[in-house]
Design a protein around this motif. Structure first.
Motif, PDB file in Angstrom:
ATOM      1  N   VAL A   1       1.000  -1.703   0.109  1.00  0.00           N
ATOM      2  CA  VAL A   1      -0.103  -0.088   0.010  1.00  0.00           C
ATOM      3  C   VAL A   1       0.909   1.221   0.053  1.00  0.00           C
ATOM      4  O   VAL A   1       0.949   2.090  -0.741  1.00  0.00           O
ATOM      5  CB  VAL A   1      -1.429  -0.319   1.382  1.00  0.00           C
ATOM      6  N   VAL A   2       1.999   1.589   0.946  1.00  0.00           N
ATOM      7  CA  VAL A   2       2.478   1.951   0.861  1.00  0.00           C
ATOM      8  C   VAL A   2       3.048   2.846  -0.194  1.00  0.00           C
ATOM      9  O   VAL A   2       3.508   3.447  -1.041  1.00  0.00           O
ATOM     10  CB  VAL A   2       3.728   2.222   1.570  1.00  0.00           C
ATOM     11  N   LYS A   3       4.125   1.713  -1.033  1.00  0.00           N
ATOM     12  CA  LYS A   3       4.844   1.029  -2.524  1.00  0.00           C
ATOM     13  C   LYS A   3       4.085   1.727  -3.222  1.00  0.00           C
ATOM     14  O   LYS A   3       4.134   3.178  -4.023  1.00  0.00           O
ATOM     15  CB  LYS A   3       4.707   0.081  -2.847  1.00  0.00           C
ATOM     16  N   GLU A   4       2.418   1.770  -3.543  1.00  0.00           N
ATOM     17  CA  GLU A   4       1.793   2.137  -4.424  1.00  0.00           C
ATOM     18  C   GLU A   4       1.251   4.028  -4.452  1.00  0.00           C
ATOM     19  O   GLU A   4       1.379   4.506  -5.099  1.00  0.00           O
ATOM     20  CB  GLU A   4       0.092   1.644  -4.338  1.00  0.00           C
ATOM     21  N   PHE A   5       1.303   4.165  -3.107  1.00  0.00           N
ATOM     22  CA  PHE A   5       0.994   5.711  -2.427  1.00  0.00           C
ATOM     23  C   PHE A   5       1.967   6.471  -2.197  1.00  0.00           C
ATOM     24  O   PHE A   5       2.033   7.482  -3.345  1.00  0.00           O
ATOM     25  CB  PHE A   5       0.719   5.871  -0.847  1.00  0.00           C
ATOM     26  N   LEU A   6       3.215   5.599  -2.903  1.00  0.00           N
ATOM     27  CA  LEU A   6       4.837   6.847  -2.808  1.00  0.00           C
ATOM     28  C   LEU A   6       5.114   6.555  -4.180  1.00  0.00           C
ATOM     29  O   LEU A   6       4.948   8.239  -5.266  1.00  0.00           O
ATOM     30  CB  LEU A   6       6.048   5.870  -2.265  1.00  0.00           C
ATOM     31  N   GLU A   7       4.477   5.854  -5.156  1.00  0.00           N
ATOM     32  CA  GLU A   7       4.645   5.824  -6.449  1.00  0.00           C
ATOM     33  C   GLU A   7       3.457   7.135  -7.048  1.00  0.00           C
ATOM     34  O   GLU A   7       3.589   7.634  -7.805  1.00  0.00           O
ATOM     35  CB  GLU A   7       4.048   4.282  -6.974  1.00  0.00           C
ATOM     36  N   ASP A   8       2.288   6.655  -6.809  1.00  0.00           N
ATOM     37  CA  ASP A   8       1.222   7.775  -6.973  1.00  0.00           C
ATOM     38  C   ASP A   8       2.019   9.579  -6.803  1.00  0.00           C
ATOM     39  O   ASP A   8       2.097   9.825  -7.570  1.00  0.00           O
ATOM     40  CB  ASP A   8      -0.628   7.609  -6.531  1.00  0.00           C
TER      41      ASP A   8
ATOM     42  N   THR B   1      12.651   2.399   4.068  1.00  0.00           N
ATOM     43  CA  THR B   1      12.681   3.703   5.311  1.00  0.00           C
ATOM     44  C   THR B   1      11.732   4.573   5.294  1.00  0.00           C
ATOM     45  O   THR B   1      11.689   4.738   6.326  1.00  0.00           O
ATOM     46  CB  THR B   1      13.928   3.738   3.806  1.00  0.00           C
ATOM     47  N   PHE B   2      10.809   4.510   4.370  1.00  0.00           N
ATOM     48  CA  PHE B   2       9.223   5.821   4.581  1.00  0.00           C
ATOM     49  C   PHE B   2       8.711   4.912   6.009  1.00  0.00           C
ATOM     50  O   PHE B   2       8.183   5.523   6.519  1.00  0.00           O
ATOM     51  CB  PHE B   2       8.899   6.092   3.392  1.00  0.00           C
ATOM     52  N   CYS B   3       8.345   3.696   5.564  1.00  0.00           N
ATOM     53  CA  CYS B   3       7.749   2.647   6.225  1.00  0.00           C
ATOM     54  C   CYS B   3       8.190   2.988   7.785  1.00  0.00           C
ATOM     55  O   CYS B   3       7.323   2.887   9.098  1.00  0.00           O
ATOM     56  CB  CYS B   3       7.463   1.577   5.673  1.00  0.00           C
TER      57      CYS B   3
ATOM     58  N   SER C   1      16.785   1.917  -4.398  1.00  0.00           N
ATOM     59  CA  SER C   1      16.198   0.907  -4.911  1.00  0.00           C
ATOM     60  C   SER C   1      15.458   1.669  -4.683  1.00  0.00           C
ATOM     61  O   SER C   1      14.965   2.088  -3.154  1.00  0.00           O
ATOM     62  CB  SER C   1      16.101  -0.333  -4.490  1.00  0.00           C
ATOM     63  N   LYS C   2      13.716   1.342  -5.338  1.00  0.00           N
ATOM     64  CA  LYS C   2      12.649   1.608  -4.761  1.00  0.00           C
ATOM     65  C   LYS C   2      12.182   1.104  -3.660  1.00  0.00           C
ATOM     66  O   LYS C   2      10.889   1.423  -2.214  1.00  0.00           O
ATOM     67  CB  LYS C   2      11.562   1.016  -5.566  1.00  0.00           C
ATOM     68  N   GLU C   3      12.242  -0.673  -3.237  1.00  0.00           N
ATOM     69  CA  GLU C   3      11.793  -0.640  -2.072  1.00  0.00           C
ATOM     70  C   GLU C   3      12.829  -0.359  -0.717  1.00  0.00           C
ATOM     71  O   GLU C   3      12.171  -0.777  -0.077  1.00  0.00           O
ATOM     72  CB  GLU C   3      13.043  -2.880  -2.556  1.00  0.00           C
ATOM     73  N   VAL C   4      14.140   0.165  -1.252  1.00  0.00           N
ATOM     74  CA  VAL C   4      14.600   0.397  -0.071  1.00  0.00           C
ATOM     75  C   VAL C   4      13.628   2.215   0.401  1.00  0.00           C
ATOM     76  O   VAL C   4      13.694   2.127   1.085  1.00  0.00           O
ATOM     77  CB  VAL C   4      16.009   1.052  -0.713  1.00  0.00           C
ATOM     78  N   ILE C   5      13.299   2.962  -0.837  1.00  0.00           N
ATOM     79  CA  ILE C   5      13.130   4.060  -0.714  1.00  0.00           C
ATOM     80  C   ILE C   5      11.275   3.888   1.022  1.00  0.00           C
ATOM     81  O   ILE C   5      11.251   4.218   1.315  1.00  0.00           O
ATOM     82  CB  ILE C   5      12.582   4.755  -1.345  1.00  0.00           C
ATOM     83  N   VAL C   6      10.659   2.724   0.045  1.00  0.00           N
ATOM     84  CA  VAL C   6       9.450   2.681   0.719  1.00  0.00           C
ATOM     85  C   VAL C   6       9.941   1.621   2.044  1.00  0.00           C
ATOM     86  O   VAL C   6       9.322   1.582   3.115  1.00  0.00           O
ATOM     87  CB  VAL C   6       8.552   1.038  -0.264  1.00  0.00           C
TER      88      VAL C   6
ATOM     89  N   GLU D   1       6.331   5.025  10.948  1.00  0.00           N
ATOM     90  CA  GLU D   1       5.629   3.936  12.231  1.00  0.00           C
ATOM     91  C   GLU D   1       6.137   4.272  13.200  1.00  0.00           C
ATOM     92  O   GLU D   1       5.775   4.629  14.263  1.00  0.00           O
ATOM     93  CB  GLU D   1       6.624   2.605  11.814  1.00  0.00           C
ATOM     94  N   ASP D   2       7.640   4.632  12.992  1.00  0.00           N
ATOM     95  CA  ASP D   2       8.421   5.511  14.421  1.00  0.00           C
ATOM     96  C   ASP D   2       7.493   7.098  15.072  1.00  0.00           C
ATOM     97  O   ASP D   2       7.376   7.185  15.961  1.00  0.00           O
ATOM     98  CB  ASP D   2       9.762   6.334  14.063  1.00  0.00           C
ATOM     99  N   ASP D   3       7.130   7.655  14.273  1.00  0.00           N
ATOM    100  CA  ASP D   3       6.042   8.587  14.090  1.00  0.00           C
ATOM    101  C   ASP D   3       5.220   8.133  15.017  1.00  0.00           C
ATOM    102  O   ASP D   3       4.511   8.804  15.494  1.00  0.00           O
ATOM    103  CB  ASP D   3       6.703   9.822  12.913  1.00  0.00           C
ATOM    104  N   TYR D   4       4.607   7.335  14.218  1.00  0.00           N
ATOM    105  CA  TYR D   4       3.610   6.567  14.542  1.00  0.00           C
ATOM    106  C   TYR D   4       3.092   5.849  16.185  1.00  0.00           C
ATOM    107  O   TYR D   4       2.333   6.900  16.506  1.00  0.00           O
ATOM    108  CB  TYR D   4       2.874   5.682  13.194  1.00  0.00           C
ATOM    109  N   TYR D   5       4.106   5.882  16.403  1.00  0.00           N
ATOM    110  CA  TYR D   5       4.356   4.588  18.012  1.00  0.00           C
ATOM    111  C   TYR D   5       4.963   5.764  18.736  1.00  0.00           C
ATOM    112  O   TYR D   5       3.491   6.050  19.639  1.00  0.00           O
ATOM    113  CB  TYR D   5       5.217   4.485  18.147  1.00  0.00           C
TER     114      TYR D   5
END
Length: 75
Positions: free
Chosen positions: A6-13, A34-36, A27-32, A40-44
């Motif tokens: 879901v985050v990957k799709e969000f970031l791509e959009d 790291t952003f997650c 890589s896109k995977e590393v961006i996803v 998550e740190d902020d969310y906690y």
């Protein structure tokens, strides 16, 4: 934990909307991932702060909580 797909799709959009291109050496995977983790740190921290305020730092106002339950049950 955030759904990485879901985050990957969000970031791509979002990247497409504002014209961001990921550098070739990242890589896109590393961006996803790291952003997650960043989110998550902020969310906690946000959850901890909201817990303190909702339950009045360990001295909950149950009448107010009942009002919140009623309020959100209407939605």
């Amino acid at each position: 934990m955030l759904d990485r797909e879901v985050v990957k799709e969000f970031l791509e959009d979002k990247f497409k909307d504002i014209g961001i291109e990921i550098p070739e050496d990242i890589s896109k995977e590393v961006i996803v991932e790291t952003f997650c983790k960043y989110t998550e740190d902020d969310y906690y921290e946000w959850l901890k702060d909201n817990f303190k305020s909702f339950f009045e730092h360990g001295n909950p106002n149950w009448e107010w909580i009942k009002e919140r339950i009623e309020h959100y049950s209407r939605d």
